[in-house]
Structures are given as C-alpha cells and as structure tokens.
Scaffold this active site. Structure first.
Site, mmCIF file in Angstrom:
data_model
loop_
_atom_site.group_PDB
_atom_site.id
_atom_site.type_symbol
_atom_site.label_atom_id
_atom_site.label_comp_id
_atom_site.label_asym_id
_atom_site.label_seq_id
_atom_site.Cartn_x
_atom_site.Cartn_y
_atom_site.Cartn_z
ATOM 1 N N CYS A 1 -3.360 -2.155 8.934
ATOM 2 C CA CYS A 1 -3.339 -1.453 7.737
ATOM 3 C C CYS A 1 -4.484 -0.184 8.174
ATOM 4 O O CYS A 1 -4.101 0.961 7.782
ATOM 5 C CB CYS A 1 -4.223 -2.136 6.898
ATOM 6 S SG CYS A 1 -3.186 -3.511 6.023
ATOM 7 N N PHE B 1 -6.125 -6.253 -1.642
ATOM 8 C CA PHE B 1 -7.365 -5.888 -0.709
ATOM 9 C C PHE B 1 -7.762 -6.934 0.230
ATOM 10 O O PHE B 1 -8.724 -7.255 0.786
ATOM 11 C CB PHE B 1 -8.681 -5.612 -1.625
ATOM 12 C CG PHE B 1 -8.470 -4.388 -2.396
ATOM 13 C CD1 PHE B 1 -8.925 -2.943 -1.771
ATOM 14 C CD2 PHE B 1 -8.010 -4.353 -3.595
ATOM 15 C CE1 PHE B 1 -8.653 -1.888 -2.567
ATOM 16 C CE2 PHE B 1 -8.050 -3.343 -4.298
ATOM 17 C CZ PHE B 1 -8.092 -1.924 -3.928
ATOM 18 N N THR C 1 0.609 -1.232 0.021
ATOM 19 C CA THR C 1 0.115 0.021 -0.024
ATOM 20 C C THR C 1 0.879 1.230 -0.051
ATOM 21 O O THR C 1 1.497 1.338 0.867
ATOM 22 C CB THR C 1 -0.975 -0.138 1.392
ATOM 23 O OG1 THR C 1 -1.695 -1.182 0.967
ATOM 24 C CG2 THR C 1 -1.900 1.184 1.389
ATOM 25 N N LYS D 1 -8.262 -9.437 3.258
ATOM 26 C CA LYS D 1 -8.176 -9.095 4.839
ATOM 27 C C LYS D 1 -7.552 -10.238 5.630
ATOM 28 O O LYS D 1 -7.412 -11.399 5.240
ATOM 29 C CB LYS D 1 -9.837 -9.465 5.235
ATOM 30 C CG LYS D 1 -10.782 -8.659 4.451
ATOM 31 C CD LYS D 1 -12.195 -8.801 5.037
ATOM 32 C CE LYS D 1 -12.941 -10.151 4.572
ATOM 33 N NZ LYS D 1 -13.087 -10.259 3.112
ATOM 34 N N GLU D 2 -6.731 -9.815 6.642
ATOM 35 C CA GLU D 2 -6.288 -10.907 7.611
ATOM 36 C C GLU D 2 -7.385 -11.769 8.185
ATOM 37 O O GLU D 2 -8.460 -11.237 8.244
ATOM 38 C CB GLU D 2 -5.369 -10.092 8.568
ATOM 39 C CG GLU D 2 -4.174 -9.334 8.128
ATOM 40 C CD GLU D 2 -3.309 -8.781 9.229
ATOM 41 O OE1 GLU D 2 -2.947 -9.497 10.081
ATOM 42 O OE2 GLU D 2 -3.049 -7.790 8.794
ATOM 43 N N GLY E 1 -17.508 -1.816 17.839
ATOM 44 C CA GLY E 1 -16.657 -2.276 18.647
ATOM 45 C C GLY E 1 -15.764 -1.565 19.342
ATOM 46 O O GLY E 1 -16.251 -0.626 19.637
ATOM 47 N N ASN F 1 -9.586 1.701 2.235
ATOM 48 C CA ASN F 1 -9.266 1.492 3.564
ATOM 49 C C ASN F 1 -10.012 2.620 4.370
ATOM 50 O O ASN F 1 -10.592 2.567 5.721
ATOM 51 C CB ASN F 1 -8.010 1.395 3.847
ATOM 52 C CG ASN F 1 -7.864 -0.301 3.871
ATOM 53 O OD1 ASN F 1 -8.447 -0.976 3.492
ATOM 54 N ND2 ASN F 1 -6.410 -0.309 4.091
ATOM 55 N N LYS G 1 -2.577 3.051 9.775
ATOM 56 C CA LYS G 1 -1.671 3.551 9.291
ATOM 57 C C LYS G 1 -2.107 4.075 7.835
ATOM 58 O O LYS G 1 -1.595 5.122 7.481
ATOM 59 C CB LYS G 1 -0.551 2.502 9.124
ATOM 60 C CG LYS G 1 -0.741 1.782 7.765
ATOM 61 C CD LYS G 1 0.912 1.025 7.643
ATOM 62 C CE LYS G 1 0.558 -0.185 6.576
ATOM 63 N NZ LYS G 1 0.171 0.292 5.176
HETATM 64 N N1 LIG Z 1 -1.348 -7.430 6.173
HETATM 65 C C1 LIG Z 1 -2.212 -7.237 5.344
HETATM 66 O O1 LIG Z 1 -3.510 -7.663 5.781
HETATM 67 C C2 LIG Z 1 -2.322 -6.442 4.068
HETATM 68 C C3 LIG Z 1 -3.342 -6.450 3.228
HETATM 69 C C4 LIG Z 1 -3.270 -5.456 2.015
HETATM 70 C C5 LIG Z 1 -2.059 -4.861 1.900
HETATM 71 N N2 LIG Z 1 -1.290 -4.897 2.840
HETATM 72 C C6 LIG Z 1 0.192 -3.997 2.559
HETATM 73 O O2 LIG Z 1 1.247 -5.086 2.211
HETATM 74 C C7 LIG Z 1 2.468 -4.278 2.761
HETATM 75 C C8 LIG Z 1 3.189 -5.333 3.416
HETATM 76 O O3 LIG Z 1 2.197 -5.617 4.619
HETATM 77 P P1 LIG Z 1 2.628 -6.822 5.672
HETATM 78 O O4 LIG Z 1 1.466 -6.895 6.651
HETATM 79 O O5 LIG Z 1 2.826 -8.080 4.836
HETATM 80 O O6 LIG Z 1 4.039 -6.536 6.162
HETATM 81 P P2 LIG Z 1 5.102 -7.470 6.963
HETATM 82 O O7 LIG Z 1 5.982 -6.415 7.739
HETATM 83 O O8 LIG Z 1 4.603 -8.756 7.521
HETATM 84 O O9 LIG Z 1 5.878 -8.075 5.796
HETATM 85 C C9 LIG Z 1 6.893 -7.273 5.052
HETATM 86 C C10 LIG Z 1 8.115 -8.230 4.735
HETATM 87 O O10 LIG Z 1 8.967 -7.434 3.814
HETATM 88 C C11 LIG Z 1 10.481 -7.846 4.393
HETATM 89 N N3 LIG Z 1 11.293 -6.783 3.691
HETATM 90 C C12 LIG Z 1 11.470 -5.691 4.155
HETATM 91 N N4 LIG Z 1 12.664 -4.982 3.224
HETATM 92 C C13 LIG Z 1 12.929 -5.919 2.452
HETATM 93 C C14 LIG Z 1 13.838 -5.783 1.169
HETATM 94 N N5 LIG Z 1 14.597 -4.761 0.900
HETATM 95 N N6 LIG Z 1 13.762 -7.032 0.348
HETATM 96 C C15 LIG Z 1 12.876 -7.984 0.604
HETATM 97 N N7 LIG Z 1 12.314 -8.150 1.668
HETATM 98 C C16 LIG Z 1 12.066 -7.078 2.602
HETATM 99 C C17 LIG Z 1 10.422 -7.791 5.670
HETATM 100 O O11 LIG Z 1 11.373 -8.681 6.022
HETATM 101 C C18 LIG Z 1 9.038 -8.467 5.856
HETATM 102 O O12 LIG Z 1 9.082 -10.056 6.173
HETATM 103 C C19 LIG Z 1 2.012 -2.956 3.406
HETATM 104 O O13 LIG Z 1 2.147 -1.962 2.259
HETATM 105 C C20 LIG Z 1 0.657 -3.227 3.743
HETATM 106 O O14 LIG Z 1 0.102 -2.030 3.953
HETATM 107 C C21 LIG Z 1 -1.078 -5.780 3.875
#
Ligand SMILES: NC(=O)c1ccc[n+]([C@@H]2O[C@H](COP(=O)([O-])OP(=O)(O)OC[C@H]3O[C@@H](n4cnc5c(N)ncnc54)[C@H](O)[C@@H]3O)[C@@H](O)[C@H]2O)c1
Length: 429
Positions: free
Chosen positions: A251, A140, A111, A142-143, A244, A199, A254
């Site tokens: 997400c 998009f 994102t 959802k966890e 809730g 979001n 932030k």
């Molecule tokens: N968590 C969700 O449900 C969700 C849903 C939609 C979008 N997103 C977006 O996806 C993105 C990631 O979210 P997340 O929750 O998976 O994050 P996270 O922190 O769980 O995972 C990110 C990973 O990237 C790795 N990383 C960092 N720098 C790196 C590099 N230079 N090279 C390779 N790997 C590297 C980290 O070690 C980590 O394992 C964010 O922008 C978030 O907003 C997340």
C-alpha cells in the site's frame, strides 16, 4: 482485503459471496485454505462457510446477479508511470454492468484515485438502464491486524451522492460502529482522496522519523528518547513514530507513487511526498550499508543471516519488503544469505528462488553466518537466547532494523550491535 471484508460482513449475519477470477484461489478457499496469512481470518472463514453465510465462486457475473450490494476490492497496482492501474476495477465494473438486472449498490473499496467511482458508474451504465448507486468506501485495515481493524474501525469513510446509498451503508456498517466510532459520510471525491491522504501522512511520519534517526546517529542522540519526547506532545501523538528499515508492503509505496503522479498531472506540486519517497528508497539500503561498513565493503563469500522477510510482522506479505532489498544487495555483493521468517518463506521463495538458504528455525539461520540482520519485528525475535546466538555466529555482530534489543545489554553479552538512530555499541569485554 476483499477476503477480510467478506468474512467480517458474513460474521455479522450477511450472506456474502466471495468472487474472484482466480479459480485456484476459489478452490482453496472452499476448503478453508487461505491464500494469505492473517491472524484470526481462518476461523472466521471456516465458521461462516460452515454456517452457509459465506460462499466462494469464480463465476463473478453470477455472484453479481445474486447480490444487492457489490464491493469492488480488486488490486490497483502501480502502472509504469506510478499512477494506479484501474484495469481490474474497470473489468469488474464491466462485469457488473453486464449482469445488473435489478437495482444494486456498487461500492469501490479498492484504493482508487479521485474520479474512479464516476468511471465505474459510466462503465456499468454502458450495459444497462437499470438504476444503481455507486459509493466510495475506502478500506483502512492494516495487514497483520486486518480482522481486528475491520471489526473495530477507528472510523468508516463513505463517499455517497444519494441518501439511498447512505442508508445501505449505514445498515451494513451498524454492527461495526456500535461503540461510537464514527461513520463519516462525505462526497465521493473527498472519500477517494481521504484514503491516499491517510497513507501518505503515515508514510511521511515514517520517513520523517527515519531521517531524524540518521541525524541521531550523526550527532550521538538516541532516537528512542527523541520519539518519546515528541510523541507525548498531543499535537503529534505517539503512534507511527518508530524508525526502521524503510516502509514497504502493497500500500504505502504504491499509494504515495499514485498521489505524486496525480499531483504532477494536475500541476499541484507535492514536494513533501517526493521527499518521503526518496528518503524511503535510501532507508531501504540502511541495513546493507551498515553491514557493508562492518565488513569494510568485503562481503564476498561472507555468510549473513537475515531474520524476517515479511514487510512487517504478522503477515506473509513480502511485496516491496525492505528485507528483499537487503537480500538482493547482499547477493549482489557476493554474500551467502541464510534467511528465516515464521510465515513468509513461501511468498519470499517466489521472488528469491533458491538463491538463499531457507532456515527452518531462526537459530539455524545463524549457523555458519558471520553476522545477523534483523529486518522484521516478529515476536519470536524479541527475546531470543543471546548466548546461543553468540555461539553460533562467526562474529558477534547484530544489525537491527527494528531496535528490538537493549544496546547496553548486548554490549555486555559481547555483541557489536548496530541499530537505527541509536549509538553503535561494541563488545564491552
Ligand atoms: N492489502 C491491504 O492491507 C489493503 C488495505 C486497504 C486497502 N487495500 C486496497 O485493496 C485493493 C486490493 O488489495 P489486495 O492487497 O487485497 O490485492 P490482491 O492482489 O491480494 O487481491 C486482489 C484480488 O482481485 C482478484 N481480481 C482481479 N481481477 C478481478 C476481476 N476482474 N474479477 C474478480 N476478481 C478479480 C485477483 O485475482 C486477486 O485475488 C487495493 O486497491 C489495495 O490498495 C489493501
């Protein structure tokens, strides 16, 4: 997010390399040890690794060299001023540039604010003259339902500026949009903004309902009835209208902060989101305020049980969880806190350390406690043994952030039951 995307793309026959700079994570994944709890993900990872379609490496550059399509799915945490910190995204772009010896499609899936795809393009181009495409493909999922959401998306949003990139994305996503849900192509800035707008809209619905719930309590209305009443209006719809203990997770907080920051930088006031965020901060205190009222502000030495630490059910993610806000407030007021969560104890322990007692079973958390706060809507909390709970709790008091129980039933069972946006009931005997 990257792990889910990679596993699902492997499941549809692609050869996928999951690359991460965290060598510990990679070592675990090679042995099918997942760094997160996500329903259905483990078998997917194990099967695709076994069949050789999914591999993991800490050599990010090498993974780039061997790929035709590169997804950037690294974290974009909030910077000090609320804006998205693009350090990791640009670091990956740098690595891609250094290892790009043949044409590739590079996709920003993290994102990211409007303009990031262009910054990624510029960063890569510093190192190479090989042609490449950049697309924006916000995610998009959802966890807690990530695999299901990726496999059967409501829609897939793709920002492109070349037909070639469009063809690559169409091919990749064809297996996931067979049932007719759309692949929506648009320009790159619109795709980048769509994710934040989605979001922010969802966070707005939550904060709106939380404020209506407060009003319900003040006027003696029932938010469940109000929710049904408005949700059946097709212009409003029933989803995401549950009040809730405040939204959390990695997400919404932030992304709302990043959008507000972008608005203020561009001098486009986003007053609605300022209010959404302020309302949520207040809402995250709602369970503590309720407990504090029941104990006339005297929580020193009082045992309080907390059911649920994850920011929502079916995940072990505790980032920005309202449960942690509650626990911290309780500890600050001198309470003894006894917690239970079916999945999130490991992640919560990293934040709370040994300042709370971790109960192995939900009922164990009630022993020696004066009251119970329910914070996460885990299924196992929905239909508990109330007689047993009553016998364990020093005072039959339940404060419920998820409206899991029927107030009349709990009053009849001898509980004082305080939920969100519904009348407070006291033991009827
Ligand atoms: N968590 C969700 O449900 C969700 C849903 C939609 C979008 N997103 C977006 O996806 C993105 C990631 O979210 P997340 O929750 O998976 O994050 P996270 O922190 O769980 O995972 C990110 C990973 O990237 C790795 N990383 C960092 N720098 C790196 C590099 N230079 N090279 C390779 N790997 C590297 C980290 O070690 C980590 O394992 C964010 O922008 C978030 O907003 C997340």
């Amino acid at each position: 997010m990257g792990l889910v995307v990679g596993a699902c793309l492997a499941e549809t026959g692609n050869d996928v390399i999951g690359a991460d700079v965290d060598a510990g994570k990679i070592a675990g994944l090679r042995e099918n040890r997942l760094p997160i709890y996500e329903p259905g993900l483990e078998p997917l990872v194990a099967r695709n690794q076994r069949d050789g379609r999914l591999t993991f490496t800490a050599d990010v550059g090498g993974a780039v060299e061997r790929s035709d399509v590169v997804f950037i799915a690294v974290g974009t945490p909030p910077d000090e001023d609320g804006s998205a910190d693009l350090r990791h995204v640009l670091a990956v772009a740098d690595t891609i540039g250094r290892h790009l010896q043949r044409p590739k499609t590079v996709i920003t899936k993290s994102t990211v604010p409007v303009g990031t795809a262009e910054r990624v393009r510029a960063q890569i181009a510093r190192h190479t003259s090989t042609p490449f495409h950049v697309c924006s493909n916000p995610e998009f999922l959802k966890e807690g339902a990530a695999v299901e959401d990726f496999m059967k998306p409501d829609r897939v949003v793709v920002g492109i500026d070349s037909p070639e990139a469009g063809r690559v994305m169409e091919e990749l996503y064809a297996p996931f949009v067979r049932t007719g849900n759309p692949l929506i192509f648009m320009d790159i800035p619109s795709a980048e903004l769509t994710k934040y707008a989605a979001n922010a809209m969802l966070a707005t619905r939550i904060s709106f309902m939380n404020q209506i719930a407060r009003l319900c309590e003040a006027v003696g209305a029932d938010v469940t009835q109000v929710r049904r009443g408005i949700g059946s209006d097709r212009r409003i719809g029933p989803a995401f209208l549950f009040p809730g203990p405040g939204y959390g997770g990695s997400c919404f907080p932030k992304d709302v902060a990043a959008l507000r920051r972008a608005g203020s930088e561009l001098r486009v006031p986003l007053e609605v989101l300022d209010a959404v965020s302020a309302a949520n901060e207040r809402q995250k205190r709602v369970l503590f305020d309720k407990l504090s009222r029941h104990f006339a502000g005297r929580l020193q030495g009082v045992g309080i049980a907390v059911w649920g630490l994850a920011f929502k059910a079916e995940t072990d993610d505790v980032r920005e969880s309202p449960a942690l806000t509650l626990v911290e407030a309780l500890l600050e007021s001198g309470a003894r806190v006894q917690v239970h969560d079916p999945e999130a104890v490991l992640t919560a322990r990293r934040v709370l350390g040994e300042r709370v007692h971790y109960a192995p079973h939900a009922y164990d958390a009630l022993e020696g406690a004066q009251a119970l706060a329910v914070v996460t809507e885990w299924r196992e909390y929905r239909n508990p043994d109330f007689e047993r709970m009553r016998s364990l709790l020093g005072r039959p008091l339940i404060v419920d952030g998820r409206n899991l129980y029927d107030p009349d039933k709990l009053a009849a069972l001898g509980f004082t039951y305080d939920s969100i946006g519904r009348r407070l009931v006291c033991a009827s005997s």
